[in-house]
Design an enzyme around this catalytic site. Structure first.
Site, mmCIF file in Angstrom:
data_model
loop_
_atom_site.group_PDB
_atom_site.id
_atom_site.type_symbol
_atom_site.label_atom_id
_atom_site.label_comp_id
_atom_site.label_asym_id
_atom_site.label_seq_id
_atom_site.Cartn_x
_atom_site.Cartn_y
_atom_site.Cartn_z
ATOM 1 N N THR A 149 0.983 -0.951 -0.053
ATOM 2 C CA THR A 149 0.087 0.442 0.160
ATOM 3 C C THR A 149 0.894 1.070 0.334
ATOM 4 O OG1 THR A 149 -1.448 -1.576 1.625
ATOM 5 C CG2 THR A 149 -1.929 1.216 0.976
ATOM 6 N N ARG A 177 -12.990 -9.057 -1.645
ATOM 7 C CA ARG A 177 -11.908 -9.039 -0.708
ATOM 8 C C ARG A 177 -11.534 -7.379 -0.168
ATOM 9 N NH1 ARG A 177 -6.185 -7.080 0.653
ATOM 10 N NH2 ARG A 177 -6.345 -8.619 2.987
ATOM 11 N N GLY A 179 -8.899 -5.262 2.395
ATOM 12 C CA GLY A 179 -7.738 -5.424 3.233
ATOM 13 C C GLY A 179 -8.249 -4.071 4.232
ATOM 14 N N ASP A 180 -7.184 -3.713 5.051
ATOM 15 C CA ASP A 180 -7.164 -2.797 5.819
ATOM 16 C C ASP A 180 -7.214 -1.392 5.304
ATOM 17 O OD1 ASP A 180 -4.155 -3.371 5.136
ATOM 18 O OD2 ASP A 180 -3.325 -1.846 6.422
ATOM 19 N N THR A 200 1.045 -0.460 6.251
ATOM 20 C CA THR A 200 1.396 -1.079 4.925
ATOM 21 C C THR A 200 1.626 -3.046 5.698
ATOM 22 O OG1 THR A 200 2.090 -1.796 2.804
ATOM 23 C CG2 THR A 200 3.485 -0.592 4.743
ATOM 24 N N GLY A 203 -3.336 -7.157 4.974
ATOM 25 C CA GLY A 203 -4.575 -7.071 5.606
ATOM 26 C C GLY A 203 -5.249 -7.145 6.875
HETATM 27 N N1 GLY Z 1 -2.696 -3.474 2.932
HETATM 28 C C1 GLY Z 1 -3.737 -4.125 2.415
HETATM 29 C C2 GLY Z 1 -4.226 -5.265 1.764
HETATM 30 O O1 GLY Z 1 -4.514 -5.871 2.969
HETATM 31 O O2 GLY Z 1 -5.003 -5.186 1.035
#
Ligand code: GLY
Length: 297
Positions: A149, A177, A179-180, A200, A203
């Site tokens: 990220t 899906r 993520g964070d 990063t 996630g």
């Molecule tokens: N850190 C980005 C994701 O897991 O999508």
């Protein structure tokens, strides 16, 4: 008052030049963060963000972005959005709203279209070729298989702080899906009275610790930017290893309201920093004997 910007990965250095130009001229933290991230979104050589980002299992480049204004605590985010140039710009535009700040999928795309955001097919020829090569192998997913990220934290001369992030998420992710990165508190957090943080890595792991909010919380309770970043990552890493036998890759950048910065990580992790007193510098944070060692690249 000082100004400063910190950004994840080597790719962050490209955008940090733009952020520095804006901040050095007295520009706003929000513009510096968004323009920095957006420059990375436009660059096809970076394979985990925007144009040229990694496709999901069905071959679609589906993006996530987030933005937080540390003065107002307003945040905006988009998740699973396809066909638009800049998720971070769309995320920013959602921040001032009283509600409906986080939109995903079709709803985010309808909003972006209605509000005139630039469209773009983000599947570059190179990304398509990599996808076709990998599709039939579907290796065990690893956090850094094209999965980084871009995160920017900025502080301007007036003391305003901002966080902005963008990613294509996990390569070969399941459709839908998330993520964070677009989750305020996990992928990013900014509070101009304290500091800002952004994450990063995988996630699914970062969300378990709400890492970005936690680091800002620690800064608000007397820890320096460096202590807060390392405490947040090290504690979650230790907990995951104890409970699950392993912890996947996680890295966190922090910026305190006085312009001091920090990094916590459980893998080798490059990042860029620039301020009114420090020229743009690429650093590597590496884990050595359980300690985070930071050196210039
Ligand atoms: N850190 C980005 C994701 O897991 O999508």
């Amino acid at each position: 008052m000082t100004w400063a910007a910190i950004a994840t990965w080597k790719m962050g250095a490209l955008g940090a030049k733009i952020s520095a130009d804006i901040l050095a001229k007295g520009g706003r933290a929000s513009d510096a963060a968004v323009e920095g991230v957006s420059a990375v979104e436009d660059e096809p050589q970076f394979h985990s963000v925007g144009y040229g980002g990694r496709p999901d299992r069905t071959g679609h480049v589906v993006l996530d972005g987030g933005f937080m204004d540390g003065d107002t605590l307003h945040y905006g985010a988009v998740a699973s959005i396809e066909g638009f140039r800049s998720p971070v710009r769309i995320a920013r535009s959602l921040a001032p709203r009283e509600a409906n700040n986080f939109l995903c999928g079709k709803g985010a795309e309808l909003y972006a279209e209605k509000n005139g955001f630039e469209k773009r097919d983000n599947l570059s020829e190179e990304a398509r070729e990599i996808y076709e090569k990998e599709r039939d192998r579907l290796k065990k997913l690893s956090a850094y298989d094209g999965h980084d990220t871009v995160c920017f934290l900025t502080l301007d001369e007036s003391g305003s702080m901002c966080a902005a992030v963008s990613t294509s998420g996990l390569f070969m992710k399941d459709p839908g899906r998330v993520g964070d990165s677009p989750l305020c508190g996990s992928g990013y957090y900014a509070d101009s009275e304290t500091g800002a943080a952004a994450a990063t890595g995988l996630g699914e792991e970062i969300i378990k610790g709400s890492l970005s909010f936690l680091a800002v919380f620690y800064m608000g309770h007397g820890y320096s930017a460096m202590e807060a970043a390392q405490k947040a990552v090290d504690e979650l890493d230790e907990k995951l290893r104890r409970r699950n036998g392993k912890a996947e890759a996680m890295s966190l950048i922090t910026l305190a309201k006085d312009g001091s910065w920090g990094v916590g990580t459980n893998v080798d992790f490059p990042f860029a920093f620039v301020s009114d007193t420090q020229e743009l510098t690429l650093f590597l944070a590496a884990k050595k004997d359980g300690k985070t060692v930071i050196e210039t690249i």
